[in-house]
Enzyme design. Sequence first.
Site, PDB file in Angstrom:
ATOM      1  CG  ASP A  73      46.382  48.832  56.054  1.00 20.09           C
ATOM      2  OD1 ASP A  73      46.947  49.904  56.370  1.00 20.09           O
ATOM      3  OD2 ASP A  73      45.150  48.723  55.962  1.00 20.09           O
ATOM      4  NE  ARG A  82      39.268  30.394  35.549  1.00 15.59           N
ATOM      5  CZ  ARG A  82      39.733  31.480  34.967  1.00 15.59           C
ATOM      6  NH1 ARG A  82      38.938  32.192  34.181  1.00 15.59           N
ATOM      7  NH2 ARG A  82      40.971  31.867  35.151  1.00 15.59           N
ATOM      8  CE  LYS A 138      46.451  37.618  45.286  1.00 14.48           C
ATOM      9  NZ  LYS A 138      45.274  36.749  45.302  1.00 14.48           N
ATOM     10  CB  THR A 195      50.205  36.639  36.856  1.00 13.26           C
ATOM     11  OG1 THR A 195      48.995  36.325  37.543  1.00 13.26           O
ATOM     12  CG2 THR A 195      51.311  35.785  37.407  1.00 13.26           C
ATOM     13  CG  ASP A 236      44.822  34.172  47.404  1.00 11.84           C
ATOM     14  OD1 ASP A 236      45.708  35.015  47.653  1.00 11.84           O
ATOM     15  OD2 ASP A 236      44.391  33.956  46.256  1.00 11.84           O
ATOM     16  CE  LYS A 262      43.462  30.781  45.022  1.00  8.19           C
ATOM     17  NZ  LYS A 262      42.865  32.120  45.157  1.00  8.19           N
TER      18      LYS A 262
HETATM   19  O1  C5P Z   1      40.777  29.259  37.469  1.00 11.60           O
HETATM   20  P1  C5P Z   1      42.265  29.415  37.584  1.00 11.60           P
HETATM   21  O2  C5P Z   1      43.006  28.096  37.604  1.00 11.60           O
HETATM   22  O3  C5P Z   1      42.828  30.398  36.598  1.00 11.60           O
HETATM   23  O4  C5P Z   1      42.430  30.026  39.065  1.00 11.60           O
HETATM   24  C1  C5P Z   1      43.676  30.444  39.559  1.00 11.60           C
HETATM   25  C2  C5P Z   1      43.509  30.956  40.950  1.00 11.60           C
HETATM   26  O5  C5P Z   1      44.746  31.518  41.360  1.00 11.60           O
HETATM   27  C3  C5P Z   1      42.463  32.066  41.102  1.00 11.60           C
HETATM   28  O6  C5P Z   1      41.900  31.937  42.411  1.00 11.60           O
HETATM   29  C4  C5P Z   1      43.288  33.336  40.997  1.00 11.60           C
HETATM   30  O7  C5P Z   1      42.728  34.405  41.716  1.00 11.60           O
HETATM   31  C5  C5P Z   1      44.599  32.899  41.649  1.00 11.60           C
HETATM   32  N1  C5P Z   1      45.769  33.679  41.245  1.00 11.60           N
HETATM   33  C6  C5P Z   1      46.221  33.769  39.940  1.00 11.60           C
HETATM   34  N2  C5P Z   1      47.341  34.509  39.633  1.00 11.60           N
HETATM   35  C7  C5P Z   1      47.999  35.147  40.598  1.00 11.60           C
HETATM   36  C8  C5P Z   1      47.567  35.062  41.926  1.00 11.60           C
HETATM   37  C9  C5P Z   1      46.442  34.301  42.213  1.00 11.60           C
HETATM   38  O8  C5P Z   1      45.627  33.183  39.044  1.00 11.60           O
HETATM   39  N3  C5P Z   1      49.097  35.814  40.306  1.00 11.60           N
END
Ligand code: C5P
Length: 235
Positions: free
Chosen positions: A66, A213, A63, A121, A61, A34
Site C-alpha cells: 500500500d 500440504r 504480504k 511464483t 505472511d 506460518k
Molecule cells: O502446501 P504447500 O507446501 O504448497 O504450501 C506452501 C505455502 O507457501 C502456502 O502457504 C503458500 O501460500 C505459500 N507460498 C507459496 N509460493 C509463494 C509464496 C507463498 O507457495 N511464492
Amino acid sequence: MGKDVIVACDFSSAEATFTFLDRFIGLERKPFVKIGMELYYAEGPQIVREIKRRGHKIFLDLKLHDIPNTVKKAMAVLSRLDADIVNLHAAGTTAMMKAALEGLTREDGSRPLLIAVTQLTSTDQESMERDLLIDRPIGEVVMHYAKTAKDAGLDGVVCSPLEAGRVHEVCGAEFLTVTPGIRFADGDRGDQKRVTTPADAKAIGSDYIVVGRPITAAADPVAAYLRCVDEFVDR
Ligand code: C5P
C-alpha cells in the site's frame, strides 16, 4: 540465522489449527508456524498471540502492499503482535519498504525480521509481460527486486528454492531466503510447479523452507515434519 522448517498452517479456523498443532505437543522441537491471510482474516490478531503463547515462532505472511504511510502504520500494529518474521511486496517500492521498517521498529530498537515477496511464483513470464508490462526475463526481475529489498534494509526475500543460491550470490550470504515449493522426492506435487526436496533446498542454500500440504495433509504430520527437519536441518 539458523536453518528451520516453517509449517504453513493454511487452515480456516483456530479450532482446525489447534487440533493440528496439538499433535506436536511434547516434541522437543516446536515447529515454526506460518500464518497466512486465510487464518489471519478468519481469526484476527488473537490467533497470533495464542500460537505465540504456546511457544511457537511465527512467520506472519500477510504480504502488505500500500502507500508507505499506511504500510508503516500497519507494520507498527503487527510489530506489537511479536511475530518473528513479517513480509510485504517489493513491488511497493523502496519508499514503502523503508517506511515498513520504520513502522516495525519498536522503541527499544528491536523488530521482527522483514522479508519481501519478489514476483509471486504464480506469475510467469507471459503474465508478467501481458499484465504488468514488465518485459525483462523473470529471473532478472526477481534478482532486481531482491537487491532493491536489500538496499532498503530488509532481511531477505521469499523466493523459489531454485533461486536461493543466486539470491545469496547477488545479495550476500546473510540475506535470508525463505522458500516454499517443497515436496518430498516420493510425494505429490499438487499445484506447485517448480519444486525441490528439503535436502535439495538445503544444498542450494535456502535458510528457511516453508512446507504446507506435505505436512498438513500427511497421514502422520509429525513424522512428515521430522522428515523435513532431518533432511533440511540435521543431516
Ligand atoms: O502446501 P504447500 O507446501 O504448497 O504450501 C506452501 C505455502 O507457501 C502456502 O502457504 C503458500 O501460500 C505459500 N507460498 C507459496 N509460493 C509463494 C509464496 C507463498 O507457495 N511464492
